[in-house]
Design a protein around this motif. Structure first.
Motif, mmCIF file in Angstrom:
data_model
loop_
_atom_site.group_PDB
_atom_site.id
_atom_site.type_symbol
_atom_site.label_atom_id
_atom_site.label_comp_id
_atom_site.label_asym_id
_atom_site.label_seq_id
_atom_site.Cartn_x
_atom_site.Cartn_y
_atom_site.Cartn_z
ATOM 1 N N PRO A 68 0.807 -1.221 0.000
ATOM 2 C CA PRO A 68 0.000 0.000 0.000
ATOM 3 C C PRO A 68 0.843 1.275 0.000
ATOM 4 O O PRO A 68 0.387 2.313 -0.458
ATOM 5 N N ALA A 69 2.098 1.179 0.480
ATOM 6 C CA ALA A 69 2.926 2.377 0.549
ATOM 7 C C ALA A 69 3.800 2.530 -0.699
ATOM 8 O O ALA A 69 4.436 3.550 -0.903
ATOM 9 N N ASP A 70 3.830 1.486 -1.530
ATOM 10 C CA ASP A 70 4.716 1.496 -2.695
ATOM 11 C C ASP A 70 4.112 2.350 -3.811
ATOM 12 O O ASP A 70 2.894 2.402 -3.969
ATOM 13 N N ASP A 71 4.991 3.017 -4.575
ATOM 14 C CA ASP A 71 4.503 3.834 -5.687
ATOM 15 C C ASP A 71 3.920 2.964 -6.797
ATOM 16 O O ASP A 71 4.322 1.827 -6.980
ATOM 17 N N VAL A 72 2.986 3.522 -7.556
ATOM 18 C CA VAL A 72 2.475 2.804 -8.713
ATOM 19 C C VAL A 72 3.291 3.231 -9.931
ATOM 20 O O VAL A 72 3.832 4.338 -9.965
ATOM 21 N N PRO A 73 3.399 2.342 -10.921
ATOM 22 C CA PRO A 73 4.139 2.724 -12.128
ATOM 23 C C PRO A 73 3.372 3.813 -12.881
ATOM 24 O O PRO A 73 2.144 3.861 -12.816
ATOM 25 N N VAL A 90 -4.353 -2.961 -9.032
ATOM 26 C CA VAL A 90 -5.086 -2.558 -10.236
ATOM 27 C C VAL A 90 -5.829 -1.252 -9.950
ATOM 28 O O VAL A 90 -5.762 -0.291 -10.716
ATOM 29 N N ILE A 91 -6.522 -1.231 -8.825
ATOM 30 C CA ILE A 91 -7.310 -0.050 -8.475
ATOM 31 C C ILE A 91 -6.420 1.188 -8.398
ATOM 32 O O ILE A 91 -6.711 2.227 -8.994
ATOM 33 N N ARG A 92 -5.294 1.028 -7.677
ATOM 34 C CA ARG A 92 -4.440 2.210 -7.496
ATOM 35 C C ARG A 92 -3.826 2.680 -8.807
ATOM 36 O O ARG A 92 -3.754 3.883 -9.076
ATOM 37 N N ILE A 93 -3.380 1.735 -9.635
ATOM 38 C CA ILE A 93 -2.774 2.144 -10.905
ATOM 39 C C ILE A 93 -3.817 2.887 -11.747
ATOM 40 O O ILE A 93 -3.553 3.946 -12.305
#
Lengths: 766, 311
Positions: free
Chosen positions: A437-442, A485-488
């Motif tokens: 959850p804390a990792d950046d999205v591409p 998927v949601i976050r990206i």
């Protein structure tokens, strides 16, 4: 006010469990003290590899005496009832008190519980805490029955006050509590006794034990930084490793060693991972060259030769480890330069999941899906497919087999070695993101396309074979994939119809040769009729997502003539359409959890999910954010109330009359000014709301979408006044049927226009 | 410092360990005469860790891990190597100190080295066994495994055995300061005929690596696996009374031999690369079933704590 000191001295406690255990010890003991009415002022918990320590300051010397008053029967109650009460409170009749109440005189008993010395209470509490301690994994030893994380050797337990020290005596499975402990295993062997916490901490330090893990970590970090700095180098910080190493030593001694020149050209991630995973070494960087050239190891003791033997041994072990790493790297680069064909071939033999085929099968599915996803996320389909085909090739490399945590990172190096563009190579690393959850999205379009394809393939695959997460069990990290998927999608504001992608992917999966025993069948003529197996041998030409079933079968799929009865009610038989619906619902659940973190309530999201295109997550989120903002205004709240009122009256009338009021209301039947004003306002709002919602169809990214939804809602807010005034002035259920029908149709218009922004009926409490 | 005379050879490390543990009262057993993957498979560990009777042994066990073969080229990896195994039931309270004494016994001055007990829980899926303990580090190198057995063959260990396993080649290389296992003196370098580890084992490593990886007949092995499996179960299904002597005789050990055999054949099949990931689990499960049956049988023997008159 006495203080409690408790130490549980054992064989080496796993580093990862120490901090949690110290916290648990504090919580369990102080909770039990509170329950025994021994309140404390402050408490502290500590851990080293061999001990858990608790100090509780400011306890009363004894628990207070308690008086409990119990109401008994009336004095004229039957003898039996009075005797029963006496037995219950353990008193004689003379000890009871008689109180006059309205209905007569009643017996009362006051039960006195005398206070007890703190030591006595503690001697009861601590053995219970020890026996019920929540270690993640515990063991028995010798011929005892006690469970602890490793054999427990000593228990130190005392109360200290200004007038001296009181040992707290008890025995747990043969271990007698005492006031003695031991220091460092090697540097200060033997037991010593202590009188209070300060004395304990000071004597431990003399016996080469630093009690506090934070203090040990602080020393390690300071000394490591200083050693590095003195050599013109810089320490590569690693908080997780620092905590772990602080849990491996009681007396940290920091030593810096050199990495052999043979290994300096290895990628820094490889050096760092190899040193960290195998040896728990910190990396030290030369800021001029940017390379990792030295390491820091933390010994647990001082030696006569200032650690020379220890450092020599560690350097030797490291050299052996790094020769392995170098060997892997050189072999891998050779395979990569030859185009990585060997790996892709080898991955055909690596099973991803029994029914979902090999890793190679999965890669080709991801590649197909990445092509589909590419255009809407702004990537070129050919490039996305190519990137996907090599993004997981490193799974077969020797380095990744040794260090699975380097997957993707090595993929990037190897793809570059194979001559791919940096954009394509980067996909290998980025398509696994976000890792948490804390990792950046591409953000690069190519990485976005492959990252989405990787996750959607995984989710669709496991959904198709009915392996969904349950409760705390989620072995394939499917929740993380869905959240990814949601976050990206939403962080980049990408517009995708994920249901369509999933449905097509179910088809691809169902045709794959590994779906043996989960073959699909097609319904013949009527329901519950015999089913004809089509199976993977003869795929149906007319794939019908509503009448094709996927499930588990225990028969030979090689016999295409088999026909068998099918119980359609069995949960394991599902059509692709059902699988898509179920997976979409899973996405929606994850989305609710995610948006709840933003402060958007479930009912707000539900009212947005009940709208069309609810598989376009960017659209859903824009709508939900706009609605949540709208509902935080007074206009919003009132409008929703007006909407609900209109909807309720309309629904009641429709039930009562058995008709639906769906016609356009006619202003010529309006009788009052308020009614006419509402007509006018609705006409205006309809034009502008429709204009904004049509723009939604065209606009791309999230912020613009949200702005249009917000604008549409603001337009609706203008209806608030006219609606309120209408309900204030007008009786919907007029005597004239014509007028009443017209007003009900008018209400429908309100409901209808409000319903275009969200399904407001799903909102709670409005 | 005279106490810390460095050993001169591989065999001296072994002899010193034997002397040390004999001095601590262990019975020094000889290796088991079958191919095993680790010292734990010796019935003196697997079976004797079960039941209530005290036990205290130490022994060298030649061990085979076919997949680790590297044709004698790798400095550390061998398909045939030696483990030193100590098993004491119940584990004495000072087992850690006894263990540290053994390191001093082979010339490691603990005052100069950094000895650490780092969490490492042991599990053997094939034996249905697990325990908690550590890998012991000496200056960052793993020199032993230290385990308190909790379960073997699906049975709770009561009392709990303490098990120590030393990887002898690696430990001796460290003590002797040798970088490649084949360069390690096997006997005293000053002996009339000095032999290196490589003189003794290089050729066998080459021969076995080839056989393990490329030549072993997999059809024969598959057949042998099944035979061992069937034999193990058949032995245990025999009546518990010997019809010839009339005496009670539960044949736990002969059955366990077949379990060991199945386990080793599985390792060979694995090295031949004919076992897929899914099959792997199934094979491990089959060996575990045998191990459980043997453990069930052993606790029905006198050595396993069975007492006459008991059901």
């Amino acid at each position: 006010m006495p203080d409690l000191l408790l130490e549980l001295f054992s064989e080496e406690i796993p580093a990862r469990m120490q901090a949690r255990a110290a916290t648990d010890l504090k919580r369990l003991v102080t909770d039990a003290l509170a329950e025994a009415v021994l309140p404390h002022e402050s408490a502290g918990a500590f851990s080293t590899p061999r001990r858990l320590t608790l100090t509780v300051e400011g306890l009363p010397a004894a628990s207070p005496a308690l008086g409990e008053v119990r109401r008994g029967p009336r004095i004229d109650a039957p003898e039996k009832a009075i005797e029963g009460f006496l037995r219950g409170v353990g008193m004689a009749r003379e000890q009871l008190e008689i109180r006059k109440e309205k209905k007569g005189s009643v017996y009362f008993a006051t039960i006195q519980t005398p206070g007890r010395p703190a030591a006595e209470i503690i001697a009861e509490i601590v053995p219970k805490v020890i026996r019920g301690f929540p270690w993640p994994k515990s063991m028995r030893w010798g011929d005892g029955t006690l469970r602890w994380v490793r054999p427990l050797h000593r228990i130190l337990c005392l109360l200290s006050a200004e007038d001296g020290t009181t040992p707290v005596r008890f025995n747990v499975d043969g271990i007698e509590a005492s006031v003695e402990t031991e220091g460092h295993r090697f540097m200060a062997p033997g037991a010593f006794s202590v009188t209070c916490f300060e004395d304990y901490q000071a004597k431990l330090k003399c016996a080469r034990v630093i009690l506090s893990a934070e203090e040990r970590a602080f020393h390690i970090r300071e000394d490591a930084q200083n050693l590095a700095f003195a050599a013109g180098l810089e320490l590569v910080e690693d908080k997780g490793l620092l905590t772990e190493v602080a849990g491996l030593v009681e007396w940290p001694v920091v030593l810096m060693g050199k990495i052999g020149t043979d290994f300096l050209n290895l990628p820094p991630e490889v050096l760092q991972t190899s040193m960290k995973v195998h040896q728990k070494f910190f990396s030290v960087r030369n800021s001029k060259t940017g390379r990792i050239e030295h390491f820091i190891t933390v010994a647990n003791r001082e030696t006569a030769d200032q650690g020379a033997t220890i450092l020599g041994g560690n350097e030797k072990v490291l050299a052996a480890r790094l020769s392995d790493a170098k060997f892997f790297w050189e072999n891998d680069v050779r395979v990569a330069k030859a185009g990585m064909g060997d790996w892709l071939e080898a991955l055909k033999a690596v099973t991803f999941e029994r029914h979902l085929g090999s890793v190679a099968d999965r890669i080709s599915r991801i590649a197909m899906l990445a092509r589909e996803i590419a255009p809407p996320v702004g990537a070129i389909p050919d490039a996305a497919e190519q990137a996907a085909r090599i993004a997981q090739a490193d799974l077969a490399s020797e380095m990744v087999r040794e260090f699975p945590e380097l997957q993707g990172v090595m993929g990037r190096y190897y793809a570059q070695a194979a001559g791919f563009d940096i954009e394509v190579a980067t996909v290998a690393e980025e398509h696994y993101q976000p890792l948490g959850p804390a990792d950046d999205v591409p953000t690069a379009p190519l990485s976005v396309a492959v990252a989405l394809a990787e996750k959607i393939d995984k989710l669709t695959g496991f959904w198709t074979i009915d392996e969904k997460p349950t409760g705390s069990k989620d072995p394939f990290a499917l929740r993380r994939a869905a959240l990814g998927v949601i976050r990206i999608v939403i962080e980049e504001g990408k517009r995708l119809s994920i249901a369509g992608l999933i449905e097509e992917h179910v088809r691809i999966l169902a045709f794959s040769p590994n779906m043996v025993n989960r073959v699909f069948v097609k319904k013949c003529n009527s329901a519950r009729d015999k089913m004809v197996l089509i199976g993977n041998l003869a795929p149906p030409i007319n794939w019908d997502p509503e009448h094709t079933f996927i499930g588990s079968f225990a028969f030979d799929p090689c016999d295409p003539d088999t026909s068998f009865p099918l119980d359609e009610n069995k949960g394991s038989f599902r059509t692709p359409r059902e699988i898509v619906g179920d997976l979409l619902a899973f996405f929606h659940d994850r989305l609710k959890v995610h948006l709840r973190g933003e402060g958007i309530f479930h009912d707000v999201i539900n009212s947005c999910l009940a709208m069309p295109q609810n598989d376009d997550l960017t659209l859903v989120v824009a709508r939900a954010r706009a609605l949540a903002a709208f509902l935080s205004t007074e206009d919003g709240v009132n409008l929703v109330q007006g909407y609900k009122r209109a909807a309720n009256i309309l629904a009641q009338a429709e039930v009562q009359d058995g008709v639906e009021y769906r016609r356009d209301a006619d202003v010529k039947f309006a009788e009052t000014g308020e009614e006419r004003a509402l007509f006018a306002a609705l006409a205006t709002a309809e034009v502008s709301v429709t204009a904004h919602l049509q723009a939604v169809e065209r606009e791309g990214n999230g912020a613009a979408l949200q702005a249009h939804f917000a604008a549409a809602m603001t337009e609706l807010a203008h209806l608030r006044g006219p609606i309120d005034a209408f309900f204030e002035a007008v009786q919907v259920n007029a005597d004239s049927q014509v007028v009443r029908r017209n007003r009900l149709n008018l209400l429908h218009q309100i409901v209808n226009i409000c319903g275009q922004v969200a399904n407001l009926a799903r909102l709670e409490g409005a | 410092m005279s106490q810390f005379v460095q050993p001169k050879s591989f065999q001296e490390v072994i002899l010193r360990l034997q002397t040390y543990w004999a001095g601590q009262g262990c019975a020094i057993l000889q290796p088991y005469d079958m191919e095993v993957g680790a010292g734990t498979f010796h019935p003196a560990t697997t079976l004797r860790s079960l039941g209530p009777l005290p036990w205290s042994v130490a022994y060298v066990q030649p061990s085979r891990r076919p997949t680790d073969g590297r044709y004698g080229d790798n400095p550390n990896r061998l398909q045939h190597y030696y483990q030193y195994q100590v098993l004491i039931k119940p584990a004495p309270p000072d087992l850690q100190m006894l263990y540290l004494g053994s390191l001093e016994g082979i010339g490691i001055d603990v005052a100069l080295h950094d000895i650490r007990f780092v969490e490492d829980d042991w599990e053997s899926p094939t034996l249905g066994a697990w325990g908690l303990g550590w890998e012991v580090w000496c200056d960052g190198m793993e020199v032993s495994q230290f385990t308190y057995f909790q379960q073997v063959g699906g049975h709770d260990c009561k009392p709990v055995s303490g098990e120590l396993t030393y990887g002898l080649e690696r430990l001796a290389m460290y003590v002797l300061g040798v970088d490649h296992v084949m360069d390690m003196p096997f006997n005293d370098p000053a002996a009339p005929i000095p032999l290196l580890y490589g003189d003794v084992f290089r050729q066998t490593e080459q021969e076995y690596s080839r056989w393990n990886f490329d030549v072993a007949d997999t059809n024969v092995l598959l057949k042998q696996f099944k035979e061992a499996e069937v034999a193990c179960q058949a032995i245990l299904e025999e009546p518990r009374q010997d019809p010839k002597t009339g005496a009670r005789s539960v044949m736990a050990h002969p059955a366990y031999d077949q379990c060991i055999k199945a386990s080793h054949i599985f390792n060979l099949l694995d090295a031949r690369g004919v076992i897929s990931v899914t099959e792997r689990q199934a094979y491990i499960g089959r060996v575990r079933t045998l191990a459980r049956l043997c453990a069930d049988a052993f606790v029905q023997t006198r050595a396993g704590g069975w007492v006459a008159g008991q059901a």
